[in-house]
Scaffold this motif. Sequence first.
Motif, mmCIF file in Angstrom:
data_model
loop_
_atom_site.group_PDB
_atom_site.id
_atom_site.type_symbol
_atom_site.label_atom_id
_atom_site.label_comp_id
_atom_site.label_asym_id
_atom_site.label_seq_id
_atom_site.Cartn_x
_atom_site.Cartn_y
_atom_site.Cartn_z
ATOM 1 N N HIS A 1 1.051 12.791 8.969
ATOM 2 C CA HIS A 1 1.880 13.624 8.091
ATOM 3 C C HIS A 1 0.963 14.458 7.186
ATOM 4 C CE1 HIS A 1 4.670 10.501 9.409
ATOM 5 N NE2 HIS A 1 5.653 11.333 9.108
ATOM 6 N N GLU A 2 0.917 15.725 7.445
ATOM 7 C CA GLU A 2 0.028 16.614 6.710
ATOM 8 C C GLU A 2 0.323 16.568 5.210
ATOM 9 O OE1 GLU A 2 -1.318 21.349 6.678
ATOM 10 O OE2 GLU A 2 0.155 20.596 8.130
ATOM 11 N N GLY A 3 -0.719 16.381 4.436
ATOM 12 C CA GLY A 3 -0.598 16.352 2.981
ATOM 13 C C GLY A 3 -0.323 14.978 2.409
ATOM 14 N N VAL B 1 0.870 -1.172 0.000
ATOM 15 C CA VAL B 1 0.000 0.000 0.000
ATOM 16 C C VAL B 1 0.909 1.224 0.000
ATOM 17 C CG1 VAL B 1 -1.844 1.222 1.199
ATOM 18 C CG2 VAL B 1 -1.717 -1.286 1.322
ATOM 19 N N TRP B 2 0.679 2.140 -0.935
ATOM 20 C CA TRP B 2 1.615 3.249 -1.143
ATOM 21 C C TRP B 2 1.063 4.567 -0.606
ATOM 22 C CZ3 TRP B 2 6.538 2.799 -3.046
ATOM 23 C CH2 TRP B 2 6.884 1.531 -3.537
ATOM 24 N N VAL B 3 1.972 5.385 -0.122
ATOM 25 C CA VAL B 3 1.636 6.720 0.374
ATOM 26 C C VAL B 3 2.523 7.740 -0.342
ATOM 27 C CG1 VAL B 3 1.749 8.286 2.358
ATOM 28 C CG2 VAL B 3 0.833 5.973 2.647
ATOM 29 N N ALA B 4 1.910 8.780 -0.841
ATOM 30 C CA ALA B 4 2.652 9.897 -1.429
ATOM 31 C C ALA B 4 2.812 10.970 -0.361
ATOM 32 C CB ALA B 4 1.912 10.453 -2.633
ATOM 33 N N ASP B 5 4.044 11.274 -0.022
ATOM 34 C CA ASP B 5 4.334 12.284 0.993
ATOM 35 C C ASP B 5 5.352 13.247 0.412
ATOM 36 O OD1 ASP B 5 4.642 13.774 3.256
ATOM 37 O OD2 ASP B 5 5.713 12.237 4.401
ATOM 38 N N LYS B 6 4.858 14.412 -0.023
ATOM 39 C CA LYS B 6 5.688 15.385 -0.740
ATOM 40 C C LYS B 6 6.269 14.699 -1.983
ATOM 41 C CE LYS B 6 6.775 18.057 3.415
ATOM 42 N NZ LYS B 6 6.026 17.217 4.384
ATOM 43 N N ASP B 7 7.596 14.636 -2.100
ATOM 44 C CA ASP B 7 8.190 14.023 -3.293
ATOM 45 C C ASP B 7 8.466 12.529 -3.115
ATOM 46 O OD1 ASP B 7 8.204 16.445 -4.622
ATOM 47 O OD2 ASP B 7 10.194 16.984 -3.864
#
Length: 462
Positions: free
Chosen positions: A440-442, A416-422
């Motif tokens: 983690h905001e965003g 399961v993937w999470v995009a956190d900034k770059d």
Amino acid sequence: MTCKKRTPPRRSAVAATAVALLLPLAGCGGDAEAGDGSTVTVTVGYQSKTINTVTAGTLLRSLGYFEKQLNALGDGRTYKVNWQDYATGAPITAQMTAGKIDIGSMGDFPLLINAARGTQLGRPTRLVSVTGYNLRGGLNTIVTAPDSKLSSLKDLRGKKVSTSIGSAADGTLVRALQRAGIDPQDDIEKLNQQPAVGASALSAGSADALSQFVAWPGLLAFQGKAKALYDGAELNLPTFHGVTARQDFAKKRPAVLEAFLKAQSQATDYLHDHPVSASEKVAKATGLPAEVVHLYNGGHGIATFGLALQPRLISALKKDVAVLKSAKLVGDIDVDAFVDDRYVKRALGTSAYAEQLAAAPPATASEVWPEGATETRTFTSPSALLRHVSAHKASVRAAYVPDTTTGTLWFADKAVWVADKDALLPFVTAAGARAYAAGHEGARTLPYAGALARAADAPEPS
């Protein structure tokens, strides 16, 4: 007389142990010796599909190292090795306590039952080495069906959960449920089943979840028949597999036991030096997909291999006793008396053994196994791996990434993937990904296809 190995009946691991201990056993196996003492048969019990024991079983057998070590003893005897393959540790213990198996390998919870039964029946056994281990507990996983609506441990309340009572996977289930505030005795319906039976029950819908040990969770995920609900490494408690020997055999034939441990060390070196070849050999012998074997046993796999009886593993073993006692499977166990490192120290040498004790586990890494390749390729980050995969989809046999929180390796396309900034961050479970994103905001979760597309569009790092 022709000796035939009894095929254990299909029943629970605990029931199989109890029944096997009561059944009369044929006069076959064990440390058998001809009347003139010139021929000795050494019987080794192993579990081919419990692939974290391969350096004392499947891989060791395929390489022939034990036989070569025995031939090199030069004591005037002829040695024969009788390899006996079982699905679980329970029948190995039954045969050992009947004097019919000399050396066996199994997981940590079955090892404790082995110690308890040996003491109870006056056939004491000793833990003489370790095979594969994970210091956080990542060798055990709770999985659900791919389309299951269950999303966390709390959702298991009132559900049917399959496991093998007395196994390390059952220990993971009990501890995980207790941490989640669920009574493992009263709040779920536990189905005591062999791994293959439990896997079928999960597929048929007669079990809502399955808690099992290597290699079942990875196999079912690879086949698209399950998804991970709980990563055992969240417990942060070591789990391991090891080698046990009958005490009377060890005292009678210390040179033979040391030959076995030297051969195990050679097999461990082979696994470290030729991880892809080792995975292929184990796959051929077991029928498991090589990609699944490599998930656990590869150079950056979930398991770490070494023979040393590390204090932190023995400490974990002592904590496991309470779980088995609460299930009324054992009484008190003298773990310190069960552990005997004399033979492995002599087999490896004092300095080599000390080095193994001090060795740190290999660092986690993202890894791609290209089609037709005899070596894998590692990447500095999961994002870098995704960029590579997106550009070479047709030539990737398997891709593995470590869980961002626990470090447990998992298939990239099943994570399961999470995009956190770059950054693109993988998790074994949806619950782990949600927990990270919430803190983690965003940050947001996204499917594998979305992670691949995002990686393909991202600029190469300078």
